[in-house]
Every structure is written in structure tokens, then in C-alpha cells.
Enzyme design. Structure first.
Site, PDB file in Angstrom:
ATOM      1  N   TYR A  22       0.792  -1.236   0.000  1.00  0.00           N
ATOM      2  CA  TYR A  22       0.000   0.000   0.000  1.00  0.00           C
ATOM      3  C   TYR A  22       0.825   1.287   0.000  1.00  0.00           C
ATOM      4  O   TYR A  22       0.258   2.369  -0.054  1.00  0.00           O
ATOM      5  CB  TYR A  22      -0.954   0.001   1.208  1.00  0.00           C
ATOM      6  CG  TYR A  22      -1.948  -1.140   1.166  1.00  0.00           C
ATOM      7  CD1 TYR A  22      -2.955  -1.170   0.207  1.00  0.00           C
ATOM      8  CD2 TYR A  22      -1.874  -2.203   2.067  1.00  0.00           C
ATOM      9  CE1 TYR A  22      -3.865  -2.223   0.141  1.00  0.00           C
ATOM     10  CE2 TYR A  22      -2.777  -3.253   2.018  1.00  0.00           C
ATOM     11  CZ  TYR A  22      -3.768  -3.254   1.048  1.00  0.00           C
ATOM     12  OH  TYR A  22      -4.663  -4.293   0.991  1.00  0.00           O
ATOM     13  N   ALA A  76     -11.620  -4.436   2.947  1.00  0.00           N
ATOM     14  CA  ALA A  76     -11.917  -5.871   3.094  1.00  0.00           C
ATOM     15  C   ALA A  76     -13.404  -6.181   2.895  1.00  0.00           C
ATOM     16  O   ALA A  76     -13.758  -7.291   2.477  1.00  0.00           O
ATOM     17  CB  ALA A  76     -11.460  -6.358   4.467  1.00  0.00           C
ATOM     18  N   HIS A  79     -15.066  -7.823  -0.347  1.00  0.00           N
ATOM     19  CA  HIS A  79     -15.133  -9.252  -0.640  1.00  0.00           C
ATOM     20  C   HIS A  79     -16.155  -9.995   0.212  1.00  0.00           C
ATOM     21  O   HIS A  79     -16.317 -11.194   0.060  1.00  0.00           O
ATOM     22  CB  HIS A  79     -13.739  -9.873  -0.431  1.00  0.00           C
ATOM     23  CG  HIS A  79     -12.625  -9.003  -0.947  1.00  0.00           C
ATOM     24  ND1 HIS A  79     -12.475  -8.715  -2.281  1.00  0.00           N
ATOM     25  CD2 HIS A  79     -11.647  -8.297  -0.304  1.00  0.00           C
ATOM     26  CE1 HIS A  79     -11.431  -7.907  -2.437  1.00  0.00           C
ATOM     27  NE2 HIS A  79     -10.916  -7.635  -1.253  1.00  0.00           N
ATOM     28  N   ASP A  86     -26.164  -3.839  -0.954  1.00  0.00           N
ATOM     29  CA  ASP A  86     -27.594  -3.518  -0.869  1.00  0.00           C
ATOM     30  C   ASP A  86     -27.828  -2.035  -0.591  1.00  0.00           C
ATOM     31  O   ASP A  86     -28.781  -1.444  -1.115  1.00  0.00           O
ATOM     32  CB  ASP A  86     -28.265  -4.356   0.228  1.00  0.00           C
ATOM     33  CG  ASP A  86     -28.533  -5.790  -0.218  1.00  0.00           C
ATOM     34  OD1 ASP A  86     -28.370  -6.085  -1.416  1.00  0.00           O
ATOM     35  OD2 ASP A  86     -28.913  -6.610   0.636  1.00  0.00           O
ATOM     36  N   HIS A  99      -9.632   0.494  -5.685  1.00  0.00           N
ATOM     37  CA  HIS A  99      -8.697  -0.241  -4.830  1.00  0.00           C
ATOM     38  C   HIS A  99      -7.294   0.256  -5.118  1.00  0.00           C
ATOM     39  O   HIS A  99      -6.909   0.378  -6.290  1.00  0.00           O
ATOM     40  CB  HIS A  99      -8.766  -1.748  -5.101  1.00  0.00           C
ATOM     41  CG  HIS A  99     -10.117  -2.302  -4.800  1.00  0.00           C
ATOM     42  ND1 HIS A  99     -10.562  -2.497  -3.519  1.00  0.00           N
ATOM     43  CD2 HIS A  99     -11.146  -2.631  -5.612  1.00  0.00           C
ATOM     44  CE1 HIS A  99     -11.801  -2.943  -3.558  1.00  0.00           C
ATOM     45  NE2 HIS A  99     -12.187  -3.035  -4.815  1.00  0.00           N
ATOM     46  N   ARG A 110      -9.535 -12.176  -2.925  1.00  0.00           N
ATOM     47  CA  ARG A 110      -9.709 -10.748  -3.243  1.00  0.00           C
ATOM     48  C   ARG A 110     -10.260 -10.530  -4.657  1.00  0.00           C
ATOM     49  O   ARG A 110     -10.527  -9.414  -5.064  1.00  0.00           O
ATOM     50  CB  ARG A 110      -8.385 -10.002  -3.104  1.00  0.00           C
ATOM     51  CG  ARG A 110      -7.888  -9.947  -1.675  1.00  0.00           C
ATOM     52  CD  ARG A 110      -6.664  -9.068  -1.533  1.00  0.00           C
ATOM     53  NE  ARG A 110      -5.929  -9.447  -0.343  1.00  0.00           N
ATOM     54  CZ  ARG A 110      -6.197  -8.993   0.889  1.00  0.00           C
ATOM     55  NH1 ARG A 110      -7.150  -8.115   1.090  1.00  0.00           N
ATOM     56  NH2 ARG A 110      -5.489  -9.417   1.924  1.00  0.00           N
TER      57      ARG A 110
END
Ligand code: DQA
Length: 144
Positions: A22, A76, A79, A86, A99, A110
Site C-alpha cells: 500500500y 476488506a 469481498h 444492498d 482499490h 480478493r
């Protein structure tokens, strides 16, 4: 125009968490970059980060009637979260998924994204610049 920029769990740990994946820049650096991208694109914005799925769902619900589009890095929850999917469907706002890392070239788990089932566009593996692409898409492309 007003965009909601949502960031999910552990993104507040940028700069500390897995820098090989990252990078070394912090979450504050990311927020500053997003601020610059929004200014350049000429859009109002709000940035919100939470480690909690429920808080993200509530924020998406509250966007209804107040924002014109959503840029979301669900982290996270990408996934796992039918609830975030919704919520996006419920408010019906145009959304772009971002991402920082290239999720397709990492672990198998992932590769699937619930949010991708709703998002108009997904940008992966471009680091901070992915947010710029998402913001530009919503401001000058999709919502022209
Ligand atoms: C992430 C990728 C996710 O798989 C991961 O859980 C994250 C960050 C990214 O920005 O690359 O926390 O969304």
C-alpha cells in the site's frame, strides 16, 4: 455537484500497514490528494472512513438526496459485504469502486467483489491516482 468518498477498514492505517503493498503515504496524505482531485475537478465532496460495516451502510443511506455520486474503497468489505452492496442499490447513486492495490493479482479471495456487482466502474492497482480517475469519471464523464 457533491461527491461522497468512502473508505473502509484499515485504510486509516495507510503508511503503516503492509507498505510493500500500500506504499508509505499515510491516510492523511490520501485525504489531501483526494481534496486536490476534487478541487481540480470542481466538485464539492465529503470524505468518510470507517472500520465498521454498519457505519459505512448508514453513511451510504444518508447520501440519498445529499450527494450526486459515490467513490468507494470498501477495503476488506469489498469481498464480504452484501449489506454495502444492498445500501448502494437502495440509494441508486452512481458509484465507482477504487482499490489502491491490484486485487486481481493478489490472493484468490480478493478477486470477487460484491460492490462490483453495482459499481459502474472499478479502478484497481493505480494507488492514489485511482481516486482521481474515479472522481473525474463521475464529474466529467458519467454525470456531465
Ligand atoms: C483494498 C484491497 C482489499 O482487498 C483490502 O482488504 C484492503 C484494501 C485496496 O485498496 O487495495 O483493505 O481495498
Amino acid at each position: 455537484m457533491r461527491l461522497l468518498i468512502l473508505n473502509g477498514p484499515n485504510l486509516n492505517m495507510l503508511g503503516i500497514r503492509e507498505p510493500d503493498i500500500y506504499g508509505h503515504e499515510s491516510y492523511a496524505d490520501l485525504c489531501r490528494a483526494i481534496e486536490g482531485y476534487c478541487r481540480q475537478a470542481g466538485t464539492d465532496f465529503e470524505i468518510f472512513q470507517s472500520n465498521s460495516e454498519g457505519d459505512l451502510v448508514t453513511k451510504i443511506q444518508e447520501a440519498y438526496g445529499h450527494f450526486d455520486g459515490i467513490v468507494i474503497n470498501p477495503a476488506a468489505y469489498t469481498h464480504t459485504s452484501v449489506a454495502i452492496l444492498d445500501a448502494l442499490k437502495a440509494v441508486g447513486l452512481p458509484a465507482v469502486e477504487v482499490h489502491l492495490s491490484d486485487v486481481q493479482s493478489r490472493e484468490e479471495f480478493r478477486r470477487f467483489s460484491y460492490v462490483s456487482l453495482y459499481a459502474e466502474k472499478t479502478v484497481t492497482g493505480k494507488g492514489f491516482a485511482g481516486y482521481e480517475e474515479a472522481i473525474r469519471y463521475l464529474v466529467s464523464g458519467r454525470l456531465k
